[in-house]
Design a protein around this motif. Sequence first.
Motif, PDB file in Angstrom:
ATOM      1  N   UNK A   1       0.815  -1.220   0.000  1.00  0.00           N
ATOM      2  CA  UNK A   1       0.000   0.000   0.000  1.00  0.00           C
ATOM      3  C   UNK A   1       0.852   1.274   0.000  1.00  0.00           C
ATOM      4  N   UNK A   2       2.171   1.140  -0.104  1.00  0.00           N
ATOM      5  CA  UNK A   2       3.011   2.355  -0.152  1.00  0.00           C
ATOM      6  C   UNK A   2       4.255   2.133  -1.009  1.00  0.00           C
ATOM      7  N   UNK A   3       4.927   3.202  -1.316  1.00  0.00           N
ATOM      8  CA  UNK A   3       6.175   3.132  -2.077  1.00  0.00           C
ATOM      9  C   UNK A   3       7.309   2.710  -1.152  1.00  0.00           C
ATOM     10  N   UNK A   4       8.268   2.000  -1.714  1.00  0.00           N
ATOM     11  CA  UNK A   4       9.475   1.740  -0.924  1.00  0.00           C
ATOM     12  C   UNK A   4      10.603   1.273  -1.836  1.00  0.00           C
ATOM     13  N   UNK A   5      11.804   1.312  -1.298  1.00  0.00           N
ATOM     14  CA  UNK A   5      12.979   0.785  -2.005  1.00  0.00           C
ATOM     15  C   UNK A   5      13.599  -0.306  -1.145  1.00  0.00           C
ATOM     16  N   UNK A   6      14.173  -1.301  -1.825  1.00  0.00           N
ATOM     17  CA  UNK A   6      14.617  -2.510  -1.142  1.00  0.00           C
ATOM     18  C   UNK A   6      16.075  -2.823  -1.493  1.00  0.00           C
ATOM     19  N   UNK A   7      16.940  -2.691  -0.512  1.00  0.00           N
ATOM     20  CA  UNK A   7      18.326  -3.133  -0.651  1.00  0.00           C
ATOM     21  C   UNK A   7      18.424  -4.424   0.152  1.00  0.00           C
ATOM     22  N   UNK A   8      18.597  -5.543  -0.527  1.00  0.00           N
ATOM     23  CA  UNK A   8      18.563  -6.836   0.145  1.00  0.00           C
ATOM     24  C   UNK A   8      19.746  -6.982   1.099  1.00  0.00           C
ATOM     25  N   UNK A   9      19.616  -7.908   2.047  1.00  0.00           N
ATOM     26  CA  UNK A   9      20.803  -8.219   2.854  1.00  0.00           C
ATOM     27  C   UNK A   9      21.403  -9.572   2.484  1.00  0.00           C
ATOM     28  N   UNK A  10      20.828 -10.239   1.465  1.00  0.00           N
ATOM     29  CA  UNK A  10      21.406 -11.515   1.055  1.00  0.00           C
ATOM     30  C   UNK A  10      21.746 -11.598  -0.418  1.00  0.00           C
ATOM     31  N   UNK A  11      21.575 -10.530  -1.148  1.00  0.00           N
ATOM     32  CA  UNK A  11      21.910 -10.534  -2.577  1.00  0.00           C
ATOM     33  C   UNK A  11      22.133  -9.097  -3.040  1.00  0.00           C
ATOM     34  N   UNK A  12      22.583  -8.944  -4.275  1.00  0.00           N
ATOM     35  CA  UNK A  12      23.111  -7.644  -4.697  1.00  0.00           C
ATOM     36  C   UNK A  12      22.197  -6.881  -5.658  1.00  0.00           C
ATOM     37  N   UNK A  13      20.885  -7.085  -5.569  1.00  0.00           N
ATOM     38  CA  UNK A  13      19.959  -6.424  -6.493  1.00  0.00           C
ATOM     39  C   UNK A  13      19.131  -5.379  -5.760  1.00  0.00           C
ATOM     40  N   UNK A  14      19.099  -4.173  -6.289  1.00  0.00           N
ATOM     41  CA  UNK A  14      18.310  -3.076  -5.713  1.00  0.00           C
ATOM     42  C   UNK A  14      16.962  -3.003  -6.431  1.00  0.00           C
ATOM     43  N   UNK A  15      15.886  -2.871  -5.650  1.00  0.00           N
ATOM     44  CA  UNK A  15      14.550  -2.880  -6.254  1.00  0.00           C
ATOM     45  C   UNK A  15      13.688  -1.776  -5.648  1.00  0.00           C
ATOM     46  N   UNK A  16      12.697  -1.379  -6.407  1.00  0.00           N
ATOM     47  CA  UNK A  16      11.721  -0.410  -5.917  1.00  0.00           C
ATOM     48  C   UNK A  16      10.325  -0.964  -6.157  1.00  0.00           C
ATOM     49  N   UNK A  17       9.404  -0.597  -5.301  1.00  0.00           N
ATOM     50  CA  UNK A  17       8.010  -1.024  -5.505  1.00  0.00           C
ATOM     51  C   UNK A  17       7.081   0.147  -5.259  1.00  0.00           C
ATOM     52  N   UNK A  18       5.978   0.136  -5.993  1.00  0.00           N
ATOM     53  CA  UNK A  18       4.910   1.115  -5.808  1.00  0.00           C
ATOM     54  C   UNK A  18       3.714   0.401  -5.196  1.00  0.00           C
ATOM     55  N   UNK A  19       2.768   1.179  -4.643  1.00  0.00           N
ATOM     56  CA  UNK A  19       1.589   0.506  -4.099  1.00  0.00           C
ATOM     57  C   UNK A  19       0.861  -0.268  -5.190  1.00  0.00           C
ATOM     58  N   UNK A  20       0.335  -1.429  -4.829  1.00  0.00           N
ATOM     59  CA  UNK A  20      -0.433  -2.221  -5.798  1.00  0.00           C
ATOM     60  C   UNK A  20      -1.920  -2.238  -5.446  1.00  0.00           C
ATOM     61  N   UNK A  21      -2.247  -1.860  -4.218  1.00  0.00           N
ATOM     62  CA  UNK A  21      -3.653  -1.700  -3.818  1.00  0.00           C
ATOM     63  C   UNK A  21      -3.756  -0.385  -3.041  1.00  0.00           C
ATOM     64  N   UNK A  22      -4.985   0.080  -2.841  1.00  0.00           N
ATOM     65  CA  UNK A  22      -5.162   1.294  -2.048  1.00  0.00           C
ATOM     66  C   UNK A  22      -4.939   0.961  -0.574  1.00  0.00           C
ATOM     67  N   UNK A  23      -4.702   1.992   0.200  1.00  0.00           N
ATOM     68  CA  UNK A  23      -4.555   1.799   1.645  1.00  0.00           C
ATOM     69  C   UNK A  23      -5.828   1.173   2.191  1.00  0.00           C
ATOM     70  N   UNK A  24      -5.674   0.179   3.023  1.00  0.00           N
ATOM     71  CA  UNK A  24      -6.832  -0.543   3.550  1.00  0.00           C
ATOM     72  C   UNK A  24      -7.375   0.191   4.775  1.00  0.00           C
ATOM     73  N   UNK A  25      -8.681   0.363   4.794  1.00  0.00           N
ATOM     74  CA  UNK A  25      -9.311   1.053   5.925  1.00  0.00           C
ATOM     75  C   UNK A  25      -8.666   2.410   6.113  1.00  0.00           C
ATOM     76  N   UNK A  26      -8.322   2.707   7.351  1.00  0.00           N
ATOM     77  CA  UNK A  26      -7.666   3.982   7.650  1.00  0.00           C
ATOM     78  C   UNK A  26      -6.167   3.806   7.885  1.00  0.00           C
TER      79      UNK A  26
END
Length: 735
Positions: A491-516
């Motif tokens: 439900x939110x944006x974030x960036x992911x630097x793994x602690x077990x591999x060397x790939x950097x990734x980003x994600x956007x929300x895929x659903x709306x925020x649930x409830x409040x």
Amino acid sequence: MPSPDHHHHHQRRSGIEQSATAPRARGAARLSPAAVPENGADHDGWEPVKRRAIVPAMALTTIDRPSVCPLDCPDTCSLTVTIEDGRITRIRGSHANPYTAGVLCAKVPAYYPGFVHGPRRLLTPLRRVGKKGEGRFERIGWDDALDFVHDAFQSVLREHGPQAILPLNYAGPHGMLAAGSMDLRFFHRLGASLLWRGPLCGGIRTEAWLGTYGSTPGIPPEQAALAKLVIAWGNNVTWSNLHLVPQINRARRAGGKLVVVDPRRTKIAEQADLHVALRPGTDVVLAWAIAAELERGGGLDRAFIARHVHGFEQYMAEARRWTPAEAARVCGVPEAQIRTVAEWYQTMSPAAISVGNGLERNQNGGSGIRAVFALPALAGKWGVPGGGCINGAGQAFPKTPARLQRPDLVPAGTRTINIVDVGRHLLDPELRPPIKALFIYNHNPLVVHPDQNRMRRGLARDDVFVVGCDVVMTESLAYADVVLPACTHFEHDDVFAAYGQHWLQRAEPVITRQGEALPNTEIFRRLAARFGFTDSAFTASDADLMDDAFAVDDPRLLGMRPSEIPTDRALKMTFGGDEAVMFRNVFPATASKKIELVSSYLDTKYGAPLPSFRPVASPFPLSLISPASDQRITSTFGGASEQDAAPPLEMHPDDARARGFTDGQRVRIWNELGEVHLHLEITERVPPGVVCTLKGAWLRTSDNGQTISALCPAHHADISGGACFNDARVEVSAL
Ligand code: SF4
């Protein structure tokens, strides 16, 4: 898949009360075909919910969106999430990250949809109306909730000063924003006590790495495929580091060998060419003995040592004291195995060692890991792809925590509290200032901290104001005065630097925020505004925060702003255009610029220039280990009865016979700290003298309100003030 009406029924807007008798999490989708069924097909009472064969085409909109798994797992898989009518119905692996390559563990597709949409999901702020721990809450609005926190914190500030407030956060989500960004800015500016989180898990390994190699990455896990020898040391890869398995299989298909060092005969141990089932906490002795045996057999790389290793003589003076016979006695393994590992390590190259967290969870943890990290330095294994240690992945990313978390806002002289000590401090009448307010988030301390009974007494104090913020109602949050509903990372944006591999990734929300529910960043943004923190650090958007998380001009980002990394691919961290290979394109970053077997860093910080060994002294005869389960990420996904049955206690037939036990009977596992009741499984999976049960089950699986953490002592390891779960010593009696 159940009908939308059914979902609405479970989206009731109150907290914990309905959860005690909650039906199965209905959001659970079927297992993705890509999922790897671990541990055979045994899912202990869990049954995936069947999807309807026919979906009425007009009623639903179905869409697939890219995401990333944020859980506390080294693999950080890329995901494809199927959304039907605004709800997540299916999660599969995607190929956006070539390393995770479309494969997931079984738990994420099975349990994540129910975690997002199920009956335990928190959808509004709540205020406690019952006693602490009772779990009775009433719904309140966000304004009231934030006022409540503000007013309570203000009164603590007035009476005891800001350091009487303590954030108690750990590693629920691993996105850089949710895990530690605006939240830390807020607590830093507030002047709250600082929490040292690492010691609970992984911090010992991190410090051992920094002390030996400095802030530099080891080899990425892909390179295991190139090795002629892979050693998985204290790492149950099948359950906890899944994507290493295909790399190991590739190496073995090309004629490579696999050694597993683990007290427990895990699935990967069964498949190994050699399984060394050592006693918990004796890893340092085993690694010393291998080093000494390498020396005796002419297996040291003298030229490499002369150029690249600091402290060789002092280190070997310790190691030489351990003959294979003496080490075999202490470690409880056959002497021949020690000679075999040394011989294979000497003769097979490249040789890759993957170090898990299993060997850190004891008072010799730092020493054990350091002694393992020393092996490739002594045998000259670095410098070729596939050679060295698969470790230090977190150091592969150009992170900028000073910009993201703003430690410069911390008032001078602010104290730091070790997370392992929080239970003790909560009950300490001498502590000045006392802890008078806790803010629990990304964490389930009651289930996961050592010395659970003490933590419970601490949380139950009526004079400590507790804020709890989470995605679902946990047993820790039952002690909160006010509960704030957090978004999942779907439900939110974030960036992911793994602690077990060397790939950097980003994600956007895929659903709306649930409830409040709100993202952690927004919760702390609003809280900061309540406290009048108005400068730009507190108004930064999530995109600003992502851009603050990494050095934007670092070549590893290929000119992209972190907030603009495409969500359908992952960025590989490279060094001069290539994967990390130590002494080729990355180098030790210690004070001496060498591999420090005598560590100046660890000497200064912990008075531990060299590894050491101390046996655990206890009147209780059995070592209790509590490794990770394949059903949860520590305690995450726990809490629903079907997926959270109490695990059995595994005991060797010799120990069972000595106590007159039969398989399946209920037993009492006890020591001076607590008592836990489980079913017995008599099995040669554990060696004599060692009993094992899986960590993270919620208290509701227990008939006396105690789970395995209740038996784990809260003393510190040799470095990093680390937790020593596997130093638990117990007796087991009939119940
Ligand atoms: S928990 Fe680990 S293996 Fe499972 S989907 Fe998440 S990152 Fe992948």
